[in-house]
Scaffold this motif. Sequence first.
Motif, PDB file in Angstrom:
ATOM      1  N   ARG A   1     -51.183  58.223  34.512  1.00 22.78           N
ATOM      2  CA  ARG A   1     -52.530  58.408  35.058  1.00 22.78           C
ATOM      3  C   ARG A   1     -53.283  59.444  34.246  1.00 22.78           C
ATOM      4  O   ARG A   1     -52.724  60.448  33.821  1.00 22.78           O
ATOM      5  CB  ARG A   1     -52.436  58.855  36.520  1.00 22.78           C
ATOM      6  N   ARG A   2     -54.554  59.174  34.071  1.00 18.69           N
ATOM      7  CA  ARG A   2     -55.386  60.110  33.318  1.00 18.69           C
ATOM      8  C   ARG A   2     -56.732  60.221  34.036  1.00 18.69           C
ATOM      9  O   ARG A   2     -57.306  59.195  34.426  1.00 18.69           O
ATOM     10  CB  ARG A   2     -55.606  59.577  31.902  1.00 18.69           C
ATOM     11  N   ALA A   3     -57.188  61.437  34.211  1.00 15.96           N
ATOM     12  CA  ALA A   3     -58.486  61.618  34.860  1.00 15.96           C
ATOM     13  C   ALA A   3     -59.552  60.914  34.046  1.00 15.96           C
ATOM     14  O   ALA A   3     -59.566  61.008  32.812  1.00 15.96           O
ATOM     15  CB  ALA A   3     -58.811  63.100  34.979  1.00 15.96           C
ATOM     16  N   SER A   4     -60.410  60.205  34.754  1.00 14.56           N
ATOM     17  CA  SER A   4     -61.433  59.454  34.047  1.00 14.56           C
ATOM     18  C   SER A   4     -62.549  60.377  33.581  1.00 14.56           C
ATOM     19  O   SER A   4     -62.938  61.319  34.267  1.00 14.56           O
ATOM     20  CB  SER A   4     -62.017  58.385  34.965  1.00 14.56           C
ATOM     21  N   LEU A   5     -63.059  60.091  32.411  1.00 13.66           N
ATOM     22  CA  LEU A   5     -64.177  60.867  31.894  1.00 13.66           C
ATOM     23  C   LEU A   5     -65.509  60.272  32.362  1.00 13.66           C
ATOM     24  O   LEU A   5     -66.565  60.796  32.080  1.00 13.66           O
ATOM     25  CB  LEU A   5     -64.145  60.886  30.355  1.00 13.66           C
ATOM     26  N   GLY A   6     -65.398  59.146  33.057  1.00 16.73           N
ATOM     27  CA  GLY A   6     -66.613  58.516  33.572  1.00 16.73           C
ATOM     28  C   GLY A   6     -67.445  57.846  32.497  1.00 16.73           C
ATOM     29  O   GLY A   6     -68.607  57.523  32.710  1.00 16.73           O
ATOM     30  N   LEU A   7     -66.840  57.650  31.344  1.00 15.83           N
ATOM     31  CA  LEU A   7     -67.596  57.019  30.262  1.00 15.83           C
ATOM     32  C   LEU A   7     -67.577  55.502  30.441  1.00 15.83           C
ATOM     33  O   LEU A   7     -66.580  54.941  30.879  1.00 15.83           O
ATOM     34  CB  LEU A   7     -66.976  57.369  28.901  1.00 15.83           C
ATOM     35  N   PRO A   8     -68.683  54.852  30.122  1.00 17.49           N
ATOM     36  CA  PRO A   8     -68.689  53.395  30.224  1.00 17.49           C
ATOM     37  C   PRO A   8     -67.732  52.780  29.214  1.00 17.49           C
ATOM     38  O   PRO A   8     -67.558  53.329  28.122  1.00 17.49           O
ATOM     39  CB  PRO A   8     -70.137  53.008  29.888  1.00 17.49           C
TER      40      PRO A   8
END
Lengths: 73, 139
Positions: free
Chosen positions: B131-138
């Motif tokens: 699991r990796r925290a999302s950077l919220g990038l499209p």
Amino acid sequence: MAKQIVMDATGDTQHEFNPTDAASLKEAERRFKELTGAGFIAAVRTSVGQSEFIRNFDPAAEETVFFPRLKGG
Amino acid sequence: MADYEILWSFLVCVVAWGIALLRMVDRGALYSPISKAEQRASTLLKEWLTREQCIQYQRLGYFEVAGSHSGNRYRIHPGRQMNVDQLDERGRQVETLCFLPEKYVPVSDVMLAQKIMLENDEPAALGVAVRRASLGLPR
């Protein structure tokens, strides 16, 4: 005819069997045990887009998909 | 060896290769096996999606599933690794997950396995996933 679908490098290999034929059913059960014993996960399609895991061979299952156990990437 | 013998051997060799090539084309052996496998897997995936997921996949290039235990939404993109986004209640990416079959299968098979796993045994999927925290990038 019922179907066992085994995911593999070619996409999948499909095995059809006749649930009313004892020999055909026995072969399907043997395949089920072999695949799950080798670490494949079995899921039956219960309705459109819905599925359910099975741990034991279900002679009434019309369509069962087998995929290799999952690992972290 | 006379020149004509060398030339004759060369011609025989060329003809033999030509015949072998034509036979391979006839059998479809020259087409990419990966592409054929992917086509097959893609057909299977579409057969196992709900109607809503199928429409979403065709329109947006991904589909969403609900986790079996938490009800959380997961967005599955085409891909083999880091292709599953966990979404919050507003549809924003929270985490990116990476889990896949341990044996090689085409991308659409990977996506189907991820869908089935999340919809039936979400804890097991999360248990193995990186699991990796999302950077919220499209994407």
